[in-house]
Enzyme design. Structure first.
Site, PDB file in Angstrom:
ATOM      1  N   LEU A 183      72.536 -14.933  60.170  1.00 52.22           N
ATOM      2  CA  LEU A 183      73.286 -13.931  60.927  1.00 52.22           C
ATOM      3  C   LEU A 183      74.622 -13.734  60.226  1.00 52.22           C
ATOM      4  O   LEU A 183      75.542 -14.541  60.364  1.00 52.22           O
ATOM      5  CB  LEU A 183      73.486 -14.385  62.378  1.00 52.22           C
ATOM      6  N   LEU A 184      74.702 -12.670  59.447  1.00 52.56           N
ATOM      7  CA  LEU A 184      75.837 -12.452  58.554  1.00 52.56           C
ATOM      8  C   LEU A 184      76.820 -11.469  59.168  1.00 52.56           C
ATOM      9  O   LEU A 184      76.463 -10.330  59.476  1.00 52.56           O
ATOM     10  CB  LEU A 184      75.332 -11.920  57.208  1.00 52.56           C
ATOM     11  N   LYS A 265      76.344 -13.540  72.401  1.00 50.64           N
ATOM     12  CA  LYS A 265      75.672 -14.418  71.434  1.00 50.64           C
ATOM     13  C   LYS A 265      74.199 -14.616  71.802  1.00 50.64           C
ATOM     14  O   LYS A 265      73.330 -14.668  70.920  1.00 50.64           O
ATOM     15  CB  LYS A 265      76.393 -15.770  71.369  1.00 50.64           C
ATOM     16  N   GLY A 287      77.100 -19.423  61.113  1.00 50.33           N
ATOM     17  CA  GLY A 287      78.279 -20.114  60.588  1.00 50.33           C
ATOM     18  C   GLY A 287      79.102 -20.783  61.666  1.00 50.33           C
ATOM     19  O   GLY A 287      80.277 -21.084  61.445  1.00 50.33           O
ATOM     20  N   GLN A 296      81.754 -21.620  70.990  1.00 48.48           N
ATOM     21  CA  GLN A 296      81.197 -22.662  70.131  1.00 48.48           C
ATOM     22  C   GLN A 296      81.479 -24.075  70.642  1.00 48.48           C
ATOM     23  O   GLN A 296      81.543 -25.022  69.858  1.00 48.48           O
ATOM     24  CB  GLN A 296      81.700 -22.470  68.695  1.00 48.48           C
ATOM     25  N   CYS A 456      82.458  -0.060  37.916  1.00 46.30           N
ATOM     26  CA  CYS A 456      82.039  -1.458  37.792  1.00 46.30           C
ATOM     27  C   CYS A 456      80.837  -1.481  36.856  1.00 46.30           C
ATOM     28  O   CYS A 456      80.319  -0.429  36.480  1.00 46.30           O
ATOM     29  CB  CYS A 456      81.711  -2.080  39.147  1.00 46.30           C
TER      30      CYS A 456
END
EC number: 2.8.1.4
Length: 482
Positions: A183-184, A265, A287, A296, A456
């Site tokens: 889960l980014l 969440k 994370g 958390q 780039c």
């Protein structure tokens, strides 16, 4: 050029069959990554090592950078491979490689030998070391903490003269473990957590919950693409984007303020679990770190985990924030995270730190789960290798050009190391340098009457940055592809 690849120690203690399987997979992974830029790359497998070779010395710097970022490699050696006749021949070959570098330096010789020979490893060290000390302008032999350690390996009739030792990233080869779905969010924590599982040999797929519009998604895509291209390019992975704004709106309207963070969440875990089911992925990665934010706490994490039967892996659960930031800096995701806004923290003003499951379930009874099902059904799945092409097709107004107009300025957005290694020189034109991670804050200070062409190496990062700037309201931007 040749390199000897030394395996991660945990691979070497596996059973024979597992060790062979892991080593063969590492061989394929190395070949897949190196052949992205050098089709002549060769990878040979031995029992305790891999040997990488190529005739294209112009790729030397890319080999060093790439091999250091492939999971499963503990360290790798630059070597000169040859045959030998006797001890004196080994000395002569070693002096040709090391003689000039030993001038004014203390040194010692360390040898490793495999096969039957008429000399021992110690005799080899003494003979070569004595010869170098006698025939080169050294500062003498020092067995403990010398300035230079000359490393030799003899295997049957082959001599490996080691000219440099480079650290790898360790871990297990990619795809030796099962897949995970990370889960980014684009912040410090989720990027480091994803890296930890790449290093451990998992194919890490990405699930992104969009709470901040196109700019948010573009930023997170940059992080996912960077992690994949830097550390996991041997295998394809998927990037999943879910528009979670309707879910947030429903939570804001239907859920008690103090319970919003935990409910959000839980909704994310439900959605990620469905995505994981679709791709047959057995575990989720987050994370999260115990006590870092209100959702958390151990009590809240327990309540959050109840909504899915997937294993929820939290590699940073006991890490301190400074250590997470330090690791993000080391692996290269710090700059992305520093410019990524945090959207989840605005949900609840007085969040609970000890959620009661029955209370949470009562609040969720007011939630219209058809909204959650809808956003998951409309999720967009993307092969991460196609991010550059997908973003180009998605936003047509980003112009790509190879021709410069009089009022256009080239803006090189590569990092300083990339820039120094391969400078962009355009005859008769100056090139401005602003690294991509500073572009969001620095671009607004540039003269607005000029048009800027972002550059780039591969065009992916410049395209993503151009999209981001367009989203911010800047129209004086294009992509430069000479």
């Amino acid at each position: 050029m040749k390199f000897i690849i030394k395996l991660f120690p945990e691979i070497t203690i596996k059973s024979k069959s597992v060790r062979q399987r892991f080593t063969k997979m590492l061989q394929g992974n190395i070949r897949n990554v190196l052949r992205r830029f050098d089709e002549d790359a060769r990878v040979r497998m031995d029992w305790d090592k891999l040997v990488v070779s190529s005739r294209n010395d112009q790729f030397h710097a890319q080999y060093l950078e790439t091999l250091a970022c492939i999971p499963g490699i503990q360290y790798f050696l630059e070597v000169k491979l040859s045959n030998f006749t006797d001890l004196h021949d080994i000395f002569e070959q070693t002096r040709a490689v090391w003689g000039d570098r030993l001038k004014g330096k203390t040194f010692c010789v360390r040898a490793r030998r495999v096969g039957k020979h008429d000399f021992s490893s110690l005799e080899l060290e003494r003979y070569v070391g004595g010869g170098l000390n006698q025939h080169c302008e050294t500062a003498g032999v020092r067995l403990k903490k010398p300035d230079i350690q000359v490393n030799l390996e003899v295997e049957n009739d082959e001599l490996y003269i080691i000219s440099a030792v480079h650290h790898g990233m360790g871990g297990f080869p990619m795809a030796t473990q099962e897949d995970v779905l990370s889960l980014l969010s684009g912040g410090f924590d989720s990027g480091v957590a994803s890296y930890q599982f790449i290093k451990r040999g998992c194919r890490v797929h990405y699930c992104f919950f969009n709470l901040g519009g196109a700019a948010h998604e573009i930023g997170v895509k940059q992080v996912a693409y960077y992690l994949w291209s830097k550390f996991g390019a041997s295998h394809k992975v998927r990037f999943t984007a879910i528009d979670f704004e309707p879910v947030v709106a429903e939570i804001l309207e239907k859920v008690d303020n103090g319970q919003m963070g935990v409910v959000l969440k839980r909704m994310m875990m439900r959605a990620a679990g469905q995505v994981a089911d679709y791709f047959q992925i057995p575990a989720l990665v987050t994370g999260e770190c115990v006590g870092q934010v209100s959702s958390q706490t151990l009590t809240n994490l327990n309540v959050i985990d109840r909504v899915t039967d997937k294993v929820i892996l939290r590699p940073l659960i006991t890490w301190d924030k400074p250590d997470i930031i330090s690791e993000a800096r080391r692996i290269g995701t710090l700059e992305f995270a520093e410019t990524m806004p945090e959207y989840c923290g605005v949900i609840s003003k007085k969040p609970t730190i000890k959620a009661v499951l029955s209370n949470i379930e009562a609040e969720e009874a007011n939630f219209d789960f058809a909204i959650l099902d809808k956003v998951v059904s409309e999720a967009r799945y993307l092969d991460i290798r196609r991010i550059g092409e997908e973003t180009a097709a998605e936003v047509q107004e980003i112009e790509t050009t190879e021709v410069l107009a009089a009022d256009e300025v080239i803006l090189d957005i590569r990092s300083a190391d990339e820039r120094d290694e391969k400078p962009l020189v355009v005859e008769g034109r100056d090139v401005l340098h602003i690294p991509f991670f500073k572009l969001a804050t620095a671009f607004g200070d540039l003269p607005k009457e000029q048009t800027y062409l972002l550059y780039c190496d591969r065009g992916v990062m410049s395209k993503l940055q151009a999209l981001y700037l367009k989203e911010k309201g800047f129209d004086n931007v294009k992509v430069y592809r000479p």
